[in-house]
Design an enzyme around this catalytic site. Structure first.
Site, PDB file in Angstrom:
ATOM      1  N   ASP A  85       0.842  -1.198   0.000  1.00  9.26           N
ATOM      2  CA  ASP A  85       0.000   0.000   0.000  1.00  9.26           C
ATOM      3  C   ASP A  85       0.884   1.258   0.000  1.00  9.26           C
ATOM      4  OD1 ASP A  85      -2.977   0.878   0.348  1.00  9.26           O
ATOM      5  OD2 ASP A  85      -1.928   1.997   1.905  1.00  9.26           O
ATOM      6  N   HIS A  89      -6.373  -7.052   0.747  1.00 11.58           N
ATOM      7  CA  HIS A  89      -5.458  -5.920   0.623  1.00 11.58           C
ATOM      8  C   HIS A  89      -4.373  -5.966   1.697  1.00 11.58           C
ATOM      9  CE1 HIS A  89      -4.062  -1.900  -0.291  1.00 11.58           C
ATOM     10  NE2 HIS A  89      -4.277  -1.529   0.963  1.00 11.58           N
TER      11      HIS A  89
END
Length: 307
Positions: free
Chosen positions: A125, A281
């Site tokens: 991320d 994620h």
């Protein structure tokens, strides 16, 4: 310039059964007005290899709790900082303080402060959005890359999932951090983990960074960070000569397989990725397997180093 900031009370971190690591602090990073940055420093200080673990939005170094012990037990040093605005680090109150360069430069100053060398960059991320721009301007310090669910943003748009996330983040009164991560990681996150992910944020005043980060991803040509992203793509495709390992949380709708395969095409010599089918994620929630297989790939496992 004086930076108004909040500091999360330490008692908020008093119940962390899955994260028994003492924080370290530095408040002398040049250009940061004595703001305090927190970081985990585990393993031997004189270890040959340092794993620099960079978290993203809206998590903190706690996200690496399943990877840190694997690296340390194999004989390596681990540095896992909390970005300003997250974890135990100080949190600027004004959202306009949060810029791409503000965070990138803070990481560079920390690396210089600790004089880290032979670094394995571990990122996901925002840890990758920022971290993947560092080696090109810090020659000789980085030798390996372990990359997960991230991208090099350079003003040419993003996935549909990202735009949904950005619209959500700017429209809700408050982003529910612990619940958000729990929903993504499913059975890998328990009640203590949810408490830990919520711990840095006693109330919404502490979440300026959480609110701001989705809006500053450099997806449009005029945004700050685009030039760095373009340079980084050039670096990873033509200059990078280190080893790389990629892991993908396949359920990620924002930075999943399609985005990661594009990134793999940029990183010179990046092998076939490890695909975590059940991972989302926040794929570090499946981090033990990722760390073990990365060490094996890099030939840095304890079994190898002891021979």
């Amino acid at each position: 310039m004086s930076i108004e900031r909040l500091r999360t009370p330490e008692e908020r971190f008093s119940v962390l059964p899955g994260f028994p690591y003492c924080p370290n602090y530095v408040d002398s990073l040049e250009g940061y007005d004595s703001m305090r940055m927190a970081y985990i420093d585990e393993g031997e200080r004189d270890a040959d290899t340092t794993f620099l673990c960079l978290h993203g939005e809206p998590s903190w170094s706690y996200l690496y709790r399943k990877m840190i012990p694997v690296f340390v037990e194999a004989g390596h040093r681990v540095i896992a900082p909390d970005l300003f605005g997250f974890g135990r680090s100080d949190k600027p109150v004004r959202e306009d303080v949060y810029t791409f360069n503000f965070h990138r430069n803070s990481l560079m100053r920390l690396i210089e402060h600790l004089d880290l060398k032979n670094i394995t960059l571990v990122c996901q991320d925002w840890g990758g959005l920022l971290g993947l721009t560092l080696p090109m301007d810090m020659p000789g310090r980085f030798t390996r890359l372990l990359v997960m669910n991230t991208a090099i943003a350079a003003g040419d748009g993003a996935s549909e999932g990202f735009y949904h996330w950005r619209n959500f983040s700017i429209s809700v009164p408050e982003i529910p951090v612990g619940g958000l991560i729990a929903n993504d990681a499913r059975s890998e996150v328990n009640l203590f983990d949810i408490v830990a992910y919520d711990a840095p944020f006693p109330d919404n005043r502490y979440k300026a960074g959480v609110r701001r980060f989705p809006s500053i991803v450099p997806v449009d040509p005029e945004m700050e960070g685009v030039e760095l992203g373009l340079r980084a793509r050039e670096f990873w495709s033509k200059t990078w000569s280190g080893e790389s390992f990629m892991a993908i949380g396949m359920r990620d709708l924002v930075l999943g397989e399609k985005v990661m395969e594009m990134l793999r095409g940029i990183i010179k010599g990046c092998p076939e990725p490890l695909k975590i089918e059940e991972g989302g994620h926040f794929v570090q929630e499946y981090g033990k397997e990722i760390a073990e297989k990365a060490l094996c790939h890099f030939k840095l496992s304890l079994a190898v180093t002891e021979k």
